[in-house]
Each structure stands twice: as structure tokens, then as C-alpha cells.
Design a protein around this motif. Structure first.
Motif, PDB file in Angstrom:
ATOM      1  N   GLU A  65      27.369 -47.527 -39.562  1.00 52.40           N
ATOM      2  CA  GLU A  65      28.224 -48.663 -39.911  1.00 52.40           C
ATOM      3  C   GLU A  65      29.019 -49.151 -38.710  1.00 52.40           C
ATOM      4  N   LEU A  66      29.253 -48.251 -37.724  1.00 56.42           N
ATOM      5  CA  LEU A  66      29.942 -48.701 -36.515  1.00 56.42           C
ATOM      6  C   LEU A  66      29.070 -49.696 -35.760  1.00 56.42           C
ATOM      7  N   GLU A 115      26.862 -51.534 -37.084  1.00 53.23           N
ATOM      8  CA  GLU A 115      26.768 -52.744 -37.894  1.00 53.23           C
ATOM      9  C   GLU A 115      28.030 -53.584 -37.790  1.00 53.23           C
ATOM     10  N   ALA A 116      29.184 -52.905 -37.787  1.00 51.89           N
ATOM     11  CA  ALA A 116      30.438 -53.641 -37.628  1.00 51.89           C
ATOM     12  C   ALA A 116      30.440 -54.361 -36.286  1.00 51.89           C
ATOM     13  N   ALA A 117      29.961 -53.677 -35.251  1.00 46.04           N
ATOM     14  CA  ALA A 117      29.933 -54.292 -33.925  1.00 46.04           C
ATOM     15  C   ALA A 117      28.936 -55.453 -33.878  1.00 46.04           C
ATOM     16  N   LEU A 118      27.845 -55.277 -34.589  1.00 46.20           N
ATOM     17  CA  LEU A 118      26.846 -56.353 -34.673  1.00 46.20           C
ATOM     18  C   LEU A 118      27.477 -57.609 -35.279  1.00 46.20           C
ATOM     19  N   LEU A 119      28.260 -57.408 -36.348  1.00 42.98           N
ATOM     20  CA  LEU A 119      28.943 -58.534 -36.973  1.00 42.98           C
ATOM     21  C   LEU A 119      30.052 -59.066 -36.072  1.00 42.98           C
ATOM     22  N   ASP A 120      30.514 -58.211 -35.150  1.00 42.82           N
ATOM     23  CA  ASP A 120      31.528 -58.628 -34.184  1.00 42.82           C
ATOM     24  C   ASP A 120      30.890 -59.272 -32.962  1.00 42.82           C
ATOM     25  N   ASN A 121      29.641 -59.698 -33.094  1.00 44.68           N
ATOM     26  CA  ASN A 121      28.983 -60.435 -32.024  1.00 44.68           C
ATOM     27  C   ASN A 121      28.705 -59.629 -30.763  1.00 44.68           C
ATOM     28  N   ALA A 122      28.622 -58.314 -30.893  1.00 46.19           N
ATOM     29  CA  ALA A 122      28.337 -57.506 -29.711  1.00 46.19           C
ATOM     30  C   ALA A 122      26.826 -57.413 -29.518  1.00 46.19           C
TER      31      ALA A 122
END
Ligand SMILES: Nc1ncnc2c1ncn2[C@@H]1O[C@H](COP(=O)(O)OP(=O)(O)OP(=O)(O)O)[C@@H](O)[C@H]1O
Ligand SMILES: [Mg+2]
Lengths: 366, 282
Positions: free
Chosen positions: B172-173, B175-182
């Protein structure tokens, strides 16, 4: 700018397992939409497909008319709050919130203004320099919400964000979410298997079960006109009572005969009903203790559950089935008592063996 | 240490027994080291006549001065630092990348490849030594830094450790970063890698120590004096009768070669202890 999300004929498979099967759904701009369903029914999968964390095997997802199911997650202008919060453990709260904004090269002064504003709104300003490991579960949850807010996304996605909180905090956060929702005008999609969360937060609820959508409607529609026996069972506490009935005609309306011979008059047109092996569904609140003359059936009380404002009476009818009736808070009924019950046929529902539902014509009060 | 000196008051009998045993063990472990240090501070001649002279003055640092007087010793230290340092850094880089790949990427034959890497743990160096020696002499890699470094880069343990570590980080980390445009690299570099720091420290220390102490391969590959590592160089200065007539000198060499490791240990004590106790992976 908020999102009108259009989901069209979406399917999802893991190998041979079909998790979602040709599902269509329209979420209006600014709507608070709740996905409700039992564990494993595919709620998270659908949410993650909107977010772009799962691929879409069939069908399309668009936001404001533009297809997004082929875009990478970061390009969808969506923020998600995870059940586990998924905060970056090595970054401070402030950095957690700023990370996504820095990644799109937003000017530093805009970032710090947004972080400060969100922190103020969520009352976490004093926590900004802490690491997630130094926060309580509730505080982490706020940070996760804050991280979503600062992005000012078109839509917020929540995957059971309250399920890791203890009961009291859960209720408080639920209320705060409802308040937050009025300040942050944006489309919100919220996944839960808790019907109270769904009922209290939602503009509309999507009840899901077994790869499919069972019903889409406002909380009151879901409650008082459940589209299927599954929805009727899943929503409402205590669970709706079901009794096998045979149907007869009374001036064109269905009259239901319970196994013990009791007859209930409904306002459901008989000719609208088909299928076989009908059951009547009736909530506890439509079954009250009756005084003598008005009694429609009698039974013996098995269990008395006192909830304070009302009392639930688990009553065994003469032919053996148990139904739950509702009585006043300080009910004097004791276990073993013979009581008379009046069942309100006008607030009952009919189901056939395939689970299809028919409602009374003015079924506005459950 | 401070908890030991804080006294025995308030301890249960069981605690005292454990403490006594621990102190006993420590003495058993420390005694040979103390013995080596003591011998290294004695004059070689004096030791030949009377071993008991270890317990009394005169002490001398002449043996250490003799080491430093060996013209090549600083070159050898430099060689060891270069070989162990570069090997450690490259091992960390490669193991992290491989670990991330095995833990997060989907590619054909991933599991088979991982098993192959693990099998590498079962192959002893001796088994491949002759083949490697022939290969390296054909490539003209002997007596070069890369000749000393390359064999150590095949680090199945490092790949295994980092894979397990990356796997333990919740997806999920990412994935969260993916959603944070990383970007994928940014997720690796800014989100995941910082979380593996304890494993990096553990692996780095182990790699550095084993490379610094390595004797076998450097002995075979580095045959020219200026390509000796410290362990080989020091050993090369020993006379034929070192055990009898140069005991003090021999011991000072051991202390000298081990000192950098001791210093390293003092700096990274915390990580080494967790690494050895196996508690490094949360
Ligand atoms: N990566 C996967 N591989 C195979 N099956 C999966 C995978 N992810 C989910 N599933 C299956 O898909 C179904 C739906 O999962 P999903 O997580 O969407 O359920 P859910 O409604 O969110 O349940 P819960 O309330 O327990 O979170 C489940 O039967 C699950 O086992
Ligand atoms: Mg879920």
C-alpha cells in the motif's frame, strides 16, 4: 472541479475467478457514494479500479466524460485513503502531506499553505513535525485524510478508513467525516461493510454482493424498499424477519397466510407478483406487542434484548419459527412469557425463492 | 555496561546467575584477545626466554613501529579499504535493486531465478576456485582491483536479505506513492529504500567485515606485493620461525589488521547486534 464518475460494464478477473461481472454505475459530481457489501464481494477491487491500482479487464471508467481507465493512477486527479493509512513511516506528517504536491513540482509556498490549511482543518497542526510511528491510530487517520485533502482532487476514495479505530473514535470520526464532507465539496466514494457507516454518511449506497450490484439507492430507499432479499437481510438491525407464506387475493391485493394461520393484508397488487415459494419479510419495528383484540398472532418469548430505548423480543411462534419483535424501552416482558403480537402487513415485503422483492405501494416507512 | 555497574541491588537470584554466567562468558571470549594484545607489547627476545614476562613490564610498542616501518603497509591498508569499500557499496546497490525486482516486479521466471540465486548460497568458494582462477587469468584480471572485487559481487545472501526486506514493506505504500504521482524510481528511492536502512546497515557491515578479513581469494589473485590487501601483506612479512622468535611481532600484526574492524564495530555496534540476533527484519 469535482468528478462525475461513470463506470460502464466493468469486469475484473483473477485467473479463473471473476470478481466483478459487467458492472455499471454512475456517481454524480459531489455525491457521497458508499459501496456496501459483505467481505470479499469486490468493493475494494472496484474502488482500486477507479484509483488505477487494479487493471480493468472489460468495460470503461470515465471521469467527466474522459476515459481514465487507461491513465496511470497519478494522472487521474484522485486521492485515496487506505484502510491501513499507508503513511510513509520515515517522513514527518508535513512531508507525508507534501510528498504528492512536490512530485508535481508545485511551488513550495503553495505547498506549505495547503498543508497548513489542511492541518488546521483537521486539528493536527501540532503533529506536523512528528513521524507516523509517534501518532495514535486516530491521529494517523487524520494525517491520511490530510494527505488526500491537500491534493484538492476531483474525487476522494476511502477504503474502510474507520475500521482500524476503536468503537468510540469510530463514531466520532464518522461525524467528523460528515462535517468535513460539507467543507470539502468533492465527489467521495467510500467503501465499508458497516451498514451504519453507510446509512449515516451516504447520499446513495451501492449494495454489492457476489460479483454484482444488488441495489443502488438512497439510504432510505435501501432500507424501506430493498431490491432483493439479500439487501433486506444485509441492511437493518436486527435482521429482517422472514416467514414462509402462501398468498391469496383480497380485492386485487396480496393477502399472506403465515404458517400458523395468521393472515396479513398487504397493499401489494397480486398480479404484479410471480415466482414461487414466497416469503414475507417484516422488520422488528413493524411487529409490536398487541393488546388483546388487535392481536394477530401469539408466541412465547425466548430471549429479551434490552437496548435502552427499545427492547427486542425473540419470540417463538406456535409453529416453531422465531421472529424478533420490538417493544418499549422499559418493557416488562420476561423470558417465557406468552405474548400477543401484531404484525403490520402494510410495512411488510414479499420475496420469492430467487430473492426478488415486492413492496407495499406506499412503502415509505419500512 | 552502566546497568552492570549500577549494582546487584534488587536483582533476583536468577538474574544474578545469568549475570555471572555472562561475565564468565565474556572473560572466556576476551582472554585470548587480551593475551594477543599483551604479547604484541612485548619484546620478541624476552618472550623467547620467558613467556611469563608477559605479566610484567617492560612493555614496548617497538613491534608496531616495525609494522609501520614496513614500506608497503599503508599501500596495503589502502588496497583493503578500496576493495572492501567498493565491494560493500556495489553489493548494497546490486542487492537492493535485485531485492526490489524480486519483491515488486512481475517478470517471467521470477521464482525460478530467485531459487537459482538461493542455490548460490550452497556453492562453496572452493568449488569454483580453479575455474575462476583460470577465467581471471585469461581475462588478465589478476593483480587488479576489479579482480579482487568482482567475485564478491555475486552476493546471494544480500539478494535474499533485501528481497525479504522489500517483501515485508506493505504494498500500500507503493500504491499511495503511485497516487502521489511518484515515478517507479522515485518510489524505490524516496519511499522504499529509506525503509530498508537497517537491512542496508546489516548487509553493509557483514560484507565489509568478510571482505576485510578475506584471505583466500586475495592470496590467489593478488600476487604482486603492491596489490596485497592488508591481511595478505601482513602475513607476507612473517619470518619462517615467527611462532618462536617473532611472537610479539606476529601478535602486533594481528592486532593491527584487526583494529579497523574493531573501530567499525564500535560505530555500528547497534546494527551488528540486531543483525546477529536476527531481529533486523521487523
Ligand atoms: N490479487 C488477487 N488475486 C486473486 N484474488 C483476489 C486478489 N485480490 C482480491 N481477490 C479476490 O477478489 C474478491 C474481492 O476482493 P475485495 O478485496 O475487492 O473484497 P472486499 O469487498 O473489499 O472485501 P473486504 O470487505 O474483506 O475488504 C475476493 O474474493 C478476493 O479473494
Ligand atoms: Mg476491502
Amino acid at each position: 472541479m469535482t468528478a462525475h464518475i461513470e463506470i460502464l460494464n466493468v469486469s475484473k478477473r483473477y485467473g479463473a475467478l471473476t470478481v466483478l461481472d459487467g458492472l455499471s454505475l454512475s456517481i454524480k459530481a459531489n455525491e457521497f457514494m458508499v459501496f456496501l457489501g459483505p467481505s470479499g464481494c469486490g468493493k475494494s477491487t472496484l474502488l482500486r479500479m477507479i484509483a488505477g491500482l487494479e487493471s480493468v479487464d472489460e468495460g470503461t471508467i470515465s471521469i467527466n466524460g474522459q476515459r481514465i481507465d487507461t491513465l496511470p493512477p497519478g494522472k487521474r486527479d484522485i486521492a485515496m485513503v487506505f484502510q491501513s493509512y499507508a503513511l510513509y513511516p520515515h517522513m514527518t506528517v508535513a512531508d507525508n502531506m507534501a510528498f504528492g504536491l512536490r512530485n508535481i513540482n508545485m511551488p513550495a509556498d503553495v505547498i506549505s499553505a495547503r498543508v497548513a490549511e489542511a492541518a488546521r482543518m483537521l486539528e493536527i497542526t501540532h503533529l506536523l513535525e512528528r513521524k507516523p510511528g509517534q501518532l495514535s491510530g486516530g491521529q494517523r487517520q487524520r494525517v491520511a485524510i490530510g494527505r488526500a485533502i491537500v491534493k484538492e482532487p476531483k474525487a476522494f476514495l476511502f477504503d474502510e478508513p474507520l475500521s482500524n479505530l476503536d468503537a468510540a473514535l469510530r463514531v466520532r470520526t464518522r461525524v467528523e467525516l460528515a462535517q468535513l464532507r460539507n467543507r470539502v465539496r468533492s465527489t467521495m466514494v467510500f467503501v465499508t461493510h458497516d451498514q451504519i457507516e453507510a446509512m449515516t454518511l451516504a447520499d446513495r449506497i451501492v449494495v454489492m454482493n457476489n460479483r454484482k450490484i444488488e441495489q443502488i439507492g438512497t439510504p432510505m430507499e435501501i432500507y424501506s424498499q430493498p431490491a432483493s432479499r439479500f439487501v433486506a437481510t444485509f441492511v437493518g438491525s436486527p435482521t429482517m424477519n422472514f416467514l414462509r407464506v402462501s398468498l391469496s387475493n383480497q380485492n386485487g391485493f396480496a393477502r399472506a397466510t403465515l404458517p400458523d394461520g395468521t393472515e396479513l393484508q398487504t397493499s401489494i397488487p397480486l398480479e404484479s407478483i410471480d415466482g414461487s415459494e414466497h416469503s414475507i419479510g417484516i422488520r422488528a419495528e413493524a411487529i409490536k406487542r398487541a393488546n388483546g383484540a388487535a392481536a394477530t398472532t401469539t408466541g412465547k418469548v425466548d430471549v429479551v434484548e434490552r437496548l435502552g430505548d427499545r427492547t427486542l423480543l425473540y419470540t417463538r411462534l406456535r409453529e416453531g419459527s422465531i421472529i424478533v419483535a420490538e417493544d418499549i424501552g422499559n418493557s416488562r416482558v420476561a423470558i417465557g412469557d406468552e405474548i400477543a403480537l401484531s404484525l403490520d402487513g402494510m410495512r411488510a415485503h414479499l420475496f420469492d425463492s430467487s430473492g426478488r422483492a415486492w413492496h407495499n405501494q406506499e412503502a415509505s416507512h419500512g | 555496561m552502566s546497568s552492570v555497574s549500577s549494582g546487584m541491588i534488587g536483582r533476583s537470584t536468577g538474574d544474578r546467575i545469568v549475570l555471572a554466567l555472562t561475565i564468565g562468558m565474556a572473560i572466556v571470549m576476551m582472554a585470548p584477545i587480551a593475551w594477543v594484545v599483551a604479547l604484541s607489547l612485548k619484546d620478541n627476545k624476552e618472550l623467547m626466554t620467558d613467556m611469563n614476562s608477559v605479566f610484567h613490564a617492560p612493555y614496548t610498542i617497538q613491534n608496531y613501529i616495525n609494522i609501520l616501518a614496513t614500506s608497503s603497509v599503508f599501500r596495503w591498508i589502502l588496497n583493503s579499504v578500496i576493495v572492501s569499500g567498493v565491494l560493500t557499496i556495489l553489493t548494497l546497490v546490486l542487492s537492493s535493486l535485485a531485492g526490489y525486482g524480486f519483491a515488486r516486479l512481475n517478470f517471467p521466471f521470477r521464482n525460478a531465478l530467485f531459487v537459482l540465486v538461493l542455490l548460490g548460497l550452497a556453492v562453496p568458494e572452493q568449488a569454483v576456485l580453479i575455474a575462476r582462477h583460470q577465467l581471471f587469468s585469461w581475462l588478465k584480471f589478476h593483480n587488479t582491483y576489479h579482480g579482487l572485487i568482482l567475485p564478491g559481487l555475486a552476493a546471494p545472501f544480500g539478494v535474499f536479505l533485501m528481497t525479504q526486506y522489500f517483501r515485508a514493506i506493505p504494498r500500500e505504500l507503493d500504491e499511495a506513492a503511485l497516487l502521489d504521482n511518484a515515478s517507479r524510481f522515485k518510489i524505490f528511492w524516496k519511499v522504499l529504500l529509506p525503509l530498508t536502512l537497517p537491512a542496508q546497515a546489516t548487509l553493509g557491515i557483514f560484507t565489509f567485515l568478510s571482505s576485510w578479513n578475506d584471505y583466500f581469494w586475495p592470496l590467489i589473485s593478488g600476487t604482486k606485493k603492491e596489490m596485497y590487501t592488508l591481511t595478505i601483506g601482513i602475513a607476507s612479512t612473517q619470518t619462517n620461525f615467527a611462532q618462536s622468535e617473532g611472537l610479539g611481532f606476529l601478535m602486533s600484526q594481528a592486532v593491527f589488521a584487526g583494529a579497523p574492524i574493531l573501530i567499525l564495530y564500535l560505530f555500528f555496534q547497534k546494527y551488528i547486534v540486531t543483525a546477529v540476533s536476527g531481529a533486523a527484519v521487523r
